[in-house]
Structures are given as C-alpha cells and as structure tokens.
Write an enzyme that holds these catalytic residues in place. Structure first.
Site, PDB file in Angstrom:
ATOM      1  N   CYS A 134       0.834  -1.202   0.000  1.00  0.00           N
ATOM      2  CA  CYS A 134       0.000   0.000   0.000  1.00  0.00           C
ATOM      3  C   CYS A 134       0.868   1.250   0.000  1.00  0.00           C
ATOM      4  CB  CYS A 134      -0.934   0.007   1.216  1.00  0.00           C
ATOM      5  SG  CYS A 134      -2.068   1.421   1.245  1.00  0.00           S
ATOM      6  N   CYS A 137      -0.485   4.143   2.026  1.00  0.00           N
ATOM      7  CA  CYS A 137      -0.413   3.927   3.474  1.00  0.00           C
ATOM      8  C   CYS A 137       0.995   4.177   3.999  1.00  0.00           C
ATOM      9  CB  CYS A 137      -0.816   2.485   3.822  1.00  0.00           C
ATOM     10  SG  CYS A 137      -2.428   1.960   3.234  1.00  0.00           S
ATOM     11  N   ASP A 138       1.991   3.662   3.302  1.00  0.00           N
ATOM     12  CA  ASP A 138       3.345   3.610   3.840  1.00  0.00           C
ATOM     13  C   ASP A 138       4.358   4.491   3.116  1.00  0.00           C
ATOM     14  OD1 ASP A 138       2.446   1.692   5.678  1.00  0.00           O
ATOM     15  OD2 ASP A 138       2.773   0.059   4.261  1.00  0.00           O
TER      16      ASP A 138
END
Length: 310
Positions: A134, A137-138
């Site tokens: 992701c 996300c990261d």
C-alpha cells in the site's frame, strides 16, 4: 439453529466499526473475525493517517482498540470463519468452520481483500520492514529515499507517481517489455524524472540487515542474454493487484470481473434485501482504513433501518 438480528462477517476497520454501530443500536450482533482478526492493518507497522492518533499508532494496536470498543458495547466476537452461506431466503443461513449454524435477519459482509504477492520468502521476512502493498499507506515513511514498485498496470503506475512525489528515486520493475497501463498513465510515468522503468525484469529476492536494503533482479530471465543485477532500495512496494475475499458469496451476490462485491447506487446495499457490504471487499478504488471504517458505519445504519422498516 442459533439466531441473530445482525451477523457481521470479517473484522478490520469495516467489520469492527459495523459492530460498534450495530451494538449501540441494540442489534446484539455476532461478528466472525476471520483467520486474521484485524485484517490487513495487523501486518502494518505504524499508521499515521487515521484520525485520532496524532502521534501515529501501530496497526495491531489500532485494531485492538477497535476490537475493545466493539466488545464494550456487547458484540459477540468469535474467532474462525464462515465457510458456507445460503442466501436463498431470509432469515439467511450460514455455517462456520466448526459446523455451527446461524440464521441472521441481516448480514454485513466485511471480508476485505488480500494483496497479491510474488511468493518470495523475503516478502514475508521483510514484511513491515520495507515490504508493503500500500503506497498511500506507507509511502510517507520513504521521503527522500529510494524505493521500488513491482507491476506494470495502472495501479503500479499510480503508486510509482505517488511515491515519486515523496521519494528521491523510484524504480518501476516490470516483467514484460511494455506497460499495461493506460496511455495517459504511461506517459506520466515516463515523463517523471525520478522514475526509472526496468522493463523485462523479475525480482529474485531482497536483502538487508535490519530491513530492506536492496533487491536481487534478473533481466530477460531464461533468455540467452539473461543478466543478473542488484539495486539499492529502502522500500519494496507490491502493485500487482488485490484479490477480494468473496468466493463464498459469488453464487448469491453480483461481483465485478475481479470479484469485488457490487453495491446499489453507492450505498452498502446489495441486490438481496438485508445483506450489506463494507470495506475492501467492495472497494477496488480507495482501500484505506478510514474509508473502510466509514463504510462499516454505513452498513450498520442500513441494517438497523432495514430491521425497523420491516
């Protein structure tokens, strides 16, 4: 035969939020948490983009907070999975992995989606230490660093472009001699100065002491001019697709070609009255915890209204 007003299948942000809302509405829900209670976020280290955690939070800790909140309001949380469903008529009939049978007036499906991986042992070894599925996300953790994205479709190109806005350099590892993405996405990637496309490359493995420090690649694998090379990277992002965990529902509910459950008019409703969907199992676009949580609230509200109107 056990009976419940509301059965929630799956945990994670969508399932737990649905449980919180359903419990507070006195629906006394039963929630099956699956083989990985908490869902994909339990494989994530720090979560910085979920509201309410100004200092960030470990994915496992956040899911435990949601779980405790669901328990506080009386949700009947159960380990295990639902292995069989019969949605031919209401109340709906399900069977769990231990053979217990339950009939439910409403069902909220929040089984999520699983990211596809290459199948390399190093992916598991460095999970949360440089390996991610992701980018949104990261990616923030890789500011001014070097990362690699695996894939050649629109998702891979979108992830590469997103990461290029944060990272110093982005390698796009493509096993074919071309990109499968749309022409617009291809052009954007090729014009981005800090993205380098490695066509006809496959990943053999990753290396590093306390996290990912590089990747072992092979160019034109199996060909006479096969060439091995290593690249130095800090992060390794998979963008080869997701598989929604919806197989047991496909006989009864509409899905797209990949298997994502279809919603009616953008609501959590499905074509069957009293069956609702929430989270990544019905979301091929956003796949974010906050979006999943919101959809879980929507599904529980719809279930409560359905029971009241009935």
């Amino acid at each position: 035969m056990e009976h419940t007003k509301c059965l929630i299948i799956g945990s994670g942000p969508a399932g737990y939020t649905a449980a919180i809302y359903a419990s507070r509405a006195n629906l006394s829900p039963i929630e099956y948490c699956g083989m990985q209670p908490g869902g994909q976020l339990t494989q994530t280290t720090e979560v910085e983009n979920f509201p309410g955690y100004p200092e960030g939070v470990q994915g496992m800790d956040m899911m435990e907070d949601l779980r405790k909140q669901a328990l506080r309001f009386g949700t009947d949380l159960r380990d295990g999975i639902i292995t069989k469903v019969d949605f031919s008529k209401a109340p709906y009939h399900v069977t769990d992995n231990e053979g217990r049978e339950i009939e439910a007036d409403t069902v909220i499906i929040a089984t999520g989606a699983s990211a596809k991986y290459l199948g390399l042992p190093d992916e598991a070894k460095y999970q949360g230490q440089g390996v991610s599925a992701c980018a949104t996300c990261d990616g923030f953790f890789y500011r001014k660093r070097t990362v690699a994205v695996v894939g050649g479709g629109d998702t891979a190109c979108e992830d590469a472009l997103y990461l290029a806005g944060l990272a110093k350099k982005v390698y796009l590892i493509v096993r074919k001699p071309f990109l499968r993405a749309s022409q617009v996405m291809q052009q954007r990637v090729m014009e981005k100065e800090n993205i380098e496309i490695l066509f006809e490359h496959n990943t053999l493995g990753l290396f590093g002491e306390d996290g990912v420090e590089g990747a072992h690649l092979v160019k034109r694998k199996g060909e006479p001019d096969e060439e091995l090379r290593d690249i130095a990277i800090d992060g390794f992002f998979l963008a080869i697709g997701h598989k929604p965990n919806t197989d047991i529902f496909r006989e009864w509910l509409d899905t797209d070609e990949v298997g994502y459950l279809k919603k009616i008019d953008g609501t959590p409703r499905t074509k069957l009255s009293g069956i609702f969907v929430a989270g990544d199992c019905a979301d091929p676009v956003y796949r974010q915890a906050i979006v999943a949580a919101g959809s879980g609230a929507q599904a529980a509200i719809e279930a409560e209204r359905f029971l009241l109107n009935r």
